[in-house]
Design an enzyme around this catalytic site. Sequence first.
Site, PDB file in Angstrom:
ATOM      1  N   HIS A 115       0.842  -1.193   0.000  1.00  0.00           N
ATOM      2  CA  HIS A 115       0.000   0.000   0.000  1.00  0.00           C
ATOM      3  C   HIS A 115       0.880   1.246   0.000  1.00  0.00           C
ATOM      4  O   HIS A 115       0.399   2.353   0.195  1.00  0.00           O
ATOM      5  CB  HIS A 115      -0.947  -0.016   1.205  1.00  0.00           C
ATOM      6  CG  HIS A 115      -1.991  -1.097   1.124  1.00  0.00           C
ATOM      7  ND1 HIS A 115      -3.294  -0.860   0.779  1.00  0.00           N
ATOM      8  CD2 HIS A 115      -1.888  -2.435   1.293  1.00  0.00           C
ATOM      9  CE1 HIS A 115      -3.968  -2.002   0.771  1.00  0.00           C
ATOM     10  NE2 HIS A 115      -3.126  -2.971   1.081  1.00  0.00           N
ATOM     11  N   GLU A 124      -1.486  -6.621   9.402  1.00  0.00           N
ATOM     12  CA  GLU A 124      -0.527  -6.082  10.365  1.00  0.00           C
ATOM     13  C   GLU A 124       0.789  -6.846  10.228  1.00  0.00           C
ATOM     14  O   GLU A 124       0.785  -8.076  10.068  1.00  0.00           O
ATOM     15  CB  GLU A 124      -1.099  -6.266  11.775  1.00  0.00           C
ATOM     16  CG  GLU A 124      -0.535  -5.268  12.760  1.00  0.00           C
ATOM     17  CD  GLU A 124      -0.976  -5.572  14.185  1.00  0.00           C
ATOM     18  OE1 GLU A 124      -0.193  -5.348  15.099  1.00  0.00           O
ATOM     19  OE2 GLU A 124      -2.125  -6.055  14.318  1.00  0.00           O
ATOM     20  N   ASP A 181       8.961  -6.277   1.687  1.00  0.00           N
ATOM     21  CA  ASP A 181       9.186  -5.679   2.998  1.00  0.00           C
ATOM     22  C   ASP A 181      10.629  -5.214   3.002  1.00  0.00           C
ATOM     23  O   ASP A 181      11.533  -5.957   2.617  1.00  0.00           O
ATOM     24  CB  ASP A 181       8.916  -6.660   4.137  1.00  0.00           C
ATOM     25  CG  ASP A 181       8.670  -5.894   5.430  1.00  0.00           C
ATOM     26  OD1 ASP A 181       7.670  -5.163   5.497  1.00  0.00           O
ATOM     27  OD2 ASP A 181       9.490  -5.994   6.356  1.00  0.00           O
ATOM     28  N   SER A 182      10.824  -3.984   3.371  1.00  0.00           N
ATOM     29  CA  SER A 182      12.162  -3.428   3.204  1.00  0.00           C
ATOM     30  C   SER A 182      12.407  -2.354   4.239  1.00  0.00           C
ATOM     31  O   SER A 182      11.494  -1.938   4.947  1.00  0.00           O
ATOM     32  CB  SER A 182      12.292  -2.842   1.795  1.00  0.00           C
ATOM     33  OG  SER A 182      11.185  -2.016   1.510  1.00  0.00           O
ATOM     34  N   PHE A 207      11.851   7.904  -2.621  1.00  0.00           N
ATOM     35  CA  PHE A 207      10.902   7.995  -1.501  1.00  0.00           C
ATOM     36  C   PHE A 207      11.641   7.628  -0.216  1.00  0.00           C
ATOM     37  O   PHE A 207      12.832   7.290  -0.235  1.00  0.00           O
ATOM     38  CB  PHE A 207       9.689   7.088  -1.748  1.00  0.00           C
ATOM     39  CG  PHE A 207      10.010   5.613  -1.731  1.00  0.00           C
ATOM     40  CD1 PHE A 207      10.527   4.986  -2.852  1.00  0.00           C
ATOM     41  CD2 PHE A 207       9.805   4.849  -0.591  1.00  0.00           C
ATOM     42  CE1 PHE A 207      10.830   3.622  -2.841  1.00  0.00           C
ATOM     43  CE2 PHE A 207      10.096   3.481  -0.570  1.00  0.00           C
ATOM     44  CZ  PHE A 207      10.613   2.881  -1.699  1.00  0.00           C
TER      45      PHE A 207
HETATM   46  P1  IMP Z   1       7.469  -1.476   4.878  1.00  0.00           P
HETATM   47  O1  IMP Z   1       8.290  -2.510   4.170  1.00  0.00           O
HETATM   48  O2  IMP Z   1       6.214  -1.156   4.145  1.00  0.00           O
HETATM   49  O3  IMP Z   1       7.285  -1.804   6.327  1.00  0.00           O
HETATM   50  O4  IMP Z   1       8.245  -0.084   4.851  1.00  0.00           O
HETATM   51  C1  IMP Z   1       9.567   0.018   4.497  1.00  0.00           C
HETATM   52  C2  IMP Z   1      10.074   1.419   4.717  1.00  0.00           C
HETATM   53  O5  IMP Z   1      11.484   1.356   4.499  1.00  0.00           O
HETATM   54  C3  IMP Z   1       9.566   2.411   3.694  1.00  0.00           C
HETATM   55  O6  IMP Z   1       8.428   3.091   4.122  1.00  0.00           O
HETATM   56  C4  IMP Z   1      10.756   3.357   3.601  1.00  0.00           C
HETATM   57  O7  IMP Z   1      10.764   4.207   4.674  1.00  0.00           O
HETATM   58  C5  IMP Z   1      11.937   2.447   3.788  1.00  0.00           C
HETATM   59  N1  IMP Z   1      12.454   2.035   2.470  1.00  0.00           N
HETATM   60  C6  IMP Z   1      12.328   0.812   1.879  1.00  0.00           C
HETATM   61  N2  IMP Z   1      12.866   0.825   0.656  1.00  0.00           N
HETATM   62  C7  IMP Z   1      13.322   2.074   0.460  1.00  0.00           C
HETATM   63  C8  IMP Z   1      13.949   2.697  -0.644  1.00  0.00           C
HETATM   64  O8  IMP Z   1      14.170   2.135  -1.731  1.00  0.00           O
HETATM   65  N3  IMP Z   1      14.260   3.986  -0.468  1.00  0.00           N
HETATM   66  C9  IMP Z   1      14.013   4.670   0.676  1.00  0.00           C
HETATM   67  N4  IMP Z   1      13.400   4.149   1.723  1.00  0.00           N
HETATM   68  C10 IMP Z   1      13.064   2.841   1.617  1.00  0.00           C
END
Ligand code: IMP
Length: 207
Positions: free
Chosen positions: A15, A46, A75-76, A161
Amino acid sequence: MRRLLPGTRLVVASHNPGKLREIADLVQPYGLDAVSAGSLGLPEPEETETTFAGNAQLKAVAAATASGLPALSDDSGLEIEALGGRPGIHSARWAGPGRDFSLAMQRVADELETAGAWSGPGPRANFTCALSLAWPDGEAHIFEGKVFGRLVWPPRGDRGFGYDPMFLADGESLTFGEMDPADKHAISHRARAFALFVDACVDGRQP
Ligand code: IMP
């Protein structure tokens, strides 16, 4: 391993608009028909696991079983050596409920200041990306990529981002926030995980 053929409808189980854009760009050359979980009205589960891989799999399996379509999730996050790997799986949460990444980057800068980590060439950090491909019957696979570099302060650039404006990959002079998106795609954690996913799971035209 089961493979995705050109024309297959693939749910992108995220999302996050920044990730959706990057994954759609990566998937498009293979002729896959990417559709976002949000546009199908799927709920955002969640993230209750303790690793990138665990959370990626949880999101992909939830989207695939709910939609009856194969689903790809990401997930990153950013792992900072001097902060013991934080924010890690909590990278999105550091931006608060308003998902304000200037706030999240300021928190990183402040914590590194407290840790005395700004002296020298810049604190070591890496982005990690775990991609999971899940099938509607629950079969799931994980592909992981990393990119290593240093953090800069103040942030530079307004592309990309999240934490992109403060991340300088090893060997580069532009932050991810300054780079052309195609240049980021050539070296990013997400692109590396994606290359492993393509090798294992995708049939079709190579870009
Ligand atoms: P999630 O995987 O949705 O829990 O969120 C991962 C968060 O890691 C993102 O909202 C970013 O803040 C950060 N993130 C992951 N990949 C990148 C990237 O390629 N550039 C910058 N921030 C990243």
